[in-house]
Design a protein around this motif. Sequence first.
Motif, short mmCIF file in Angstrom:
data_model
loop_
_atom_site.label_atom_id
_atom_site.label_comp_id
_atom_site.label_asym_id
_atom_site.label_seq_id
_atom_site.Cartn_x
_atom_site.Cartn_y
_atom_site.Cartn_z
N GLY A 99 2.45 0.12 -5.78
CA GLY A 99 1.82 -1.16 -5.50
C GLY A 99 1.63 -1.99 -6.75
N VAL A 150 -8.00 -6.11 3.61
CA VAL A 150 -7.61 -4.75 3.99
C VAL A 150 -6.89 -4.07 2.84
CG1 VAL A 150 -6.18 -3.39 5.55
CG2 VAL A 150 -7.45 -5.35 6.42
N LYS A 151 -6.08 -4.83 2.13
CA LYS A 151 -5.24 -4.26 1.09
C LYS A 151 -5.85 -4.38 -0.31
CE LYS A 151 -1.13 -5.33 3.85
NZ LYS A 151 -0.69 -3.96 4.16
N HIS A 157 0.33 4.80 -0.64
CA HIS A 157 -0.06 6.21 -0.55
C HIS A 157 0.80 7.02 0.43
CE1 HIS A 157 -3.62 5.17 -2.89
NE2 HIS A 157 -3.76 4.14 -2.08
N SER A 159 -2.35 -0.80 7.80
CA SER A 159 -2.63 -0.52 6.39
C SER A 159 -3.37 0.81 6.23
CB SER A 159 -3.46 -1.65 5.78
OG SER A 159 -2.73 -2.85 5.75
N ARG A 160 -4.23 1.13 7.19
CA ARG A 160 -4.96 2.40 7.10
C ARG A 160 -4.01 3.59 7.20
NH1 ARG A 160 -8.10 4.34 5.61
NH2 ARG A 160 -9.69 5.12 7.03
N VAL A 184 0.88 -1.18 0.00
CA VAL A 184 0.00 0.00 0.00
C VAL A 184 0.91 1.23 0.00
CG1 VAL A 184 -1.81 1.25 1.22
CG2 VAL A 184 -1.80 -1.26 1.23
N SER A 217 -4.60 2.72 2.92
CA SER A 217 -5.65 1.82 2.45
C SER A 217 -7.02 2.39 2.82
CB SER A 217 -5.48 0.44 3.09
OG SER A 217 -6.61 -0.38 2.83
N ASP A 218 -7.98 2.26 1.90
CA ASP A 218 -9.31 2.82 2.15
C ASP A 218 -10.37 1.72 2.23
OD1 ASP A 218 -9.39 2.05 -0.47
OD2 ASP A 218 -9.92 4.02 -1.28
N HIS A 219 -9.94 0.52 2.66
CA HIS A 219 -10.88 -0.60 2.69
C HIS A 219 -11.39 -0.93 4.09
CE1 HIS A 219 -10.14 -1.19 -1.50
NE2 HIS A 219 -8.87 -1.46 -1.31
N SER A 245 -5.62 -10.59 1.57
CA SER A 245 -5.81 -9.51 2.55
C SER A 245 -6.90 -8.57 2.07
CB SER A 245 -4.49 -8.75 2.74
OG SER A 245 -4.70 -7.59 3.52
N GLY A 303 -9.38 -5.05 -1.07
CA GLY A 303 -10.77 -4.64 -1.27
C GLY A 303 -11.63 -5.82 -1.71
#
Length: 861
Positions: free
Chosen positions: A734, A763-764, A721, A791-792, A719, A796-798, A761, A766
Amino acid sequence: MDAASTVTESALRRALARARDGKALDPAEATTLLHARGPHLDRLLEYASRVRDAGLQAAGRPGIITYSRKVFIPLTRLCRDRCGYCTFATVPHRLDAPYLGPDEVLRIARQGAELGCKEALFTLGDRPEDRWRQARAWLDAHGYDDTLSYVRAMAIRVLEETGLLPHLNPGVLTWRDFQRLKPVAPSMGMMLETTARRLFTERGGPHYGSPDKDPAVRLRVLEDAGRCNVPFTTGILIGIGETPAERVDAIFAIRKVMREYGAIQEVIVQNFRAKPDTKMRGVPDAELEELAATIAVARLVLGPKARIQAPPNLVDDQYALMLRAGIDDWGGVSPLTPDHVNPERPWPQIDELAARTAEQGFELRERLTIYPEYVKRGEPWLDPRVAAHVAALADPDTGLARPDVVPQGRPWQEPDGGFPAAAGRTELHAEIDTAGRSADRRADFDEVYGDWDALRERVRAPQRFDADVKAALAAAERDPAGVSDEQALALLHADGPELEALARLADDLRKDAVGDEVTYIVTRNINFTNVCYTGCRFCAFAQRRTDADAYTLSLEQVGQRVEQAWEAGATEICMQGGIHPDLPGTAYFDLAREVKRRAPDIHLHAYSPMEVVNGASRTDMSIRDWLQAAKEAGVDSLPGTAAEILDDEVRWVLTKGKLPTAAWVEVITTAHELGIPTTATMMYGHVDTPAHWVAHLRLLRGIQERTGGFTEFVLLPFVHHNSPIYLAGLARPGPTARENRAVHALARILLHGAIDNIQCSWVKLGDDLCVQVLQGGVNDLGGTLMEETISRMAGSDHGSFKTISSLEEIAARAGRRARQRTTTYGTPPPERREAARRTDGVGHFARAARSRGRLDLPLVT
C-alpha cells in the motif's frame, strides 16, 4: 531448409544435447533445431516424444491420443481480410446468401448429432459487414446488430435443439466479445499463425491488407481469452514466408500467454498447402519433415502440459511421423462435413485414424471441444449456462467424451427461476468484525489468478523521480490544472515543508471550489454476493461458491436491509457485488426494482462498470440499452469503481480478467450521456507508479470536460494484508502516509475546475490520515456505510460502519464543520436529516456492535 548452409553441425549437436537433458531452450537453440534432418531429426523427435509421454502420464491418460468428432458450420464465407492463401473467404456474388440461414445451420448440426458428433465448429470470416454491404443488409434484414450477434444466436439454437457443443472461430475478438460469447460456447479459437509483422505490413505479403492479421492484435486476443477464462485453441501456420527465427518467436509468444493465463488448451501446428485461385498458388507446400521438426520444437518449448495438434488431412500418410514429433491430438475430424478451409484435403475415416494411431502404440480416444483438464476444473473455465450440456457428454472421471452418449438438445439457460435463494455466510458484513474471515486466501489461489511467476515479468518497481518541487508548486499556484506531467510528478514526491506547502495550496483550492464544509452521506452498502470468478488479483473479497466465506443474499434479504437503512435515515443505497456466474440475466434489474419497492425515495447508487458489462453480456444488450433499462428499473447513479488504475499495462497485472480501460470509459461516458451521474475512483499503491496516477487523473479530467457527469473523485489506497497479489509477493504494502497526503492534494490540483468534490476513504485511511487529507484538499468523508466488507476482507482494521457523530468528530479535528449531503451533493429533506440524527446514521448497527462488544473499535463511537 538446407541445414548444412544454415546452421553448423556443432550447433545442432549442442541444441540436441540440451533437449536430451531436459534443459530449457532459448530462441536461438530452438531455431537451430528447426533445421534438424536425417539422424538429427530422429533424435529430436525422440526427445519431443519423451516430453509428450510425460505430459500424458501426468494428465492421467498415458498413451491416449485424442480427437474431436465434429461438424463444420461455415456460417459465412465473407471476410473483411484479404489473405494471400485463403480459399475459404469469397465474394458475395459467388454465394447464394451472405450467411447460412438458421434452418441450414440446424440441419448440419442435427445430421452431425445423428452420426455421433459432439462438436459444432463455427467457421467464418472476420466481421464481413465492415467490408461487404450485402452482409450488412442481411444482418439488418434478419434483426442482428453484427455477425457476432448471429453467431451467438446460432450457438444457442445448436445447444438447445441438438446438444452439440459450439466451438467458435469468429476471428479477432475483443474482451467484450469474449464476455458475450463465453456463455454460449465451452471453447473458442483463433490461429495466431505468425508473429512476423513484415508479412502483415509489406506489400505483397500474405497478410497485407488484412486488418485482423496484425500479430499484435492477434496476441491481444490470446491474452483476452486468458483474462476471460476461455479455453482457447490457437496455433501457427508454417511455410507462408516466415523465417525459422520468426516461427520460433511465434512459439515463444504462445508459451508466454499460456504460462501467464493458462487458457490455451491446444496449439495447432499447421503446414501451408498451396491452393489454386489464390495469390500464393505458386508457393511450395511446407515439407512434412519441416512440419515434424516444428512440432517437435513446439513440444520442447511449450512443455509436457501443452496439448499439440496436427491436422490429419494435411499430413498425407505421415501419421507416424507426426506422432513421433510429439503431437497428442488429431484435432477435429468430421464424418459429415468437409474441411471448409482445406476442401481439397478430405478427412481420414475415424476408423483408419484409430488404426494408424494404434500402429504407433497409442489409443485414439474422443474428447469434447473443451479439453478434459478444463472439463474437470469447471468454473471459472466453464460457464454455468453450458455446464449441463458439457456434463451430458463428458465422462466425469476422465473429462473425455462418453462414447455411448448421443447428444440431445437441452435448455441453454434454466427457465426463469428468479433471483437465487440466500446461501452461505450472509452475515459476513457483521461477523467480519468479530469472527473474521475463515482463511487469508481462496482455495484456488494457485490457479485462478494465472501463473504468479510468469506475472512477475510484468511488474516494474516504481522509479525515484527527483525534481524541483518548489518550481512545481509555483506553477501549480499560477495555473493548477495546467501543471505539466513532470511538475505533477515532482509534487507527488514532496516531503517535509514542501509537502505542507502542497497541502496548503490544495486546501486553498478546495475552499475556493466548495467552501469549508466537510460533507458526508448517510448510506448503506449492500454487497449482495461475494461469489466471483473474475480473478482480480488484488481482491480479497471474491470467493468461490464452495469457499467457507462465500455468500449470496436473497432478494428478500436485500429488501430487508434497504428497509433498515431507510429507518436509520439513509438517503442512499450503494449496491455492488461479485460477478456471480449463476445470477439470472435479469438479476441487476431485479435488485434495483426490489430496492425501489422497499424504499421508493431512496437513491440507488449501483453497479460498477464491470457489473454493467456483465449485465449487458448476460442479456445480449448494448451498453447503452442496458444502462437505459437499469435506469428504468431504479438505478439513479453508478459507482465509478472497477477503475483501479486506468492503464491497461497495470490493469492486466492487477486484475487479470476485469474490463479494459476502454470498456470502463465506454460505460462511464455512456451513462453520462443518458443522464446517469457517476463517481470516479482510483485505487493506488500496489504495482503502479506515480506516473500512472498522473495519467489516471488526466484521463478523468478529460472525461469530465466532455460530459460533466462525475459527482466526485474518490481515492482508494490499496489495502494489502489479504490481497492475493500481495500474498504472492508482487505488490507493495500500500501507499505510505506521505504518498496518501500528496496524491489527495494533487487530485485537488489537477482536477481543479472540473471535479469539485474530492473524497477520502475512512475505511482505508483511518481517522488520523483522514484529518490530514481534509487539511490538504479533501472536502468529503464518504458515507456511514452501515456495513463494509470489501476492505475488511482485505485486512483493513478501521471498522465496518461510521456514526454521524464520529464523522463530525473527524471534521472537527480538521477544523471544519460537517454537513449531511445527498448523493449529488444537495441537502437531504428535513425528514431524512431528523431520522438520521435519531439513529446517529447507523441505527441498529451501533446497537449490534455494542452487544458484540465491538465499540472498542477506534472508528465507532
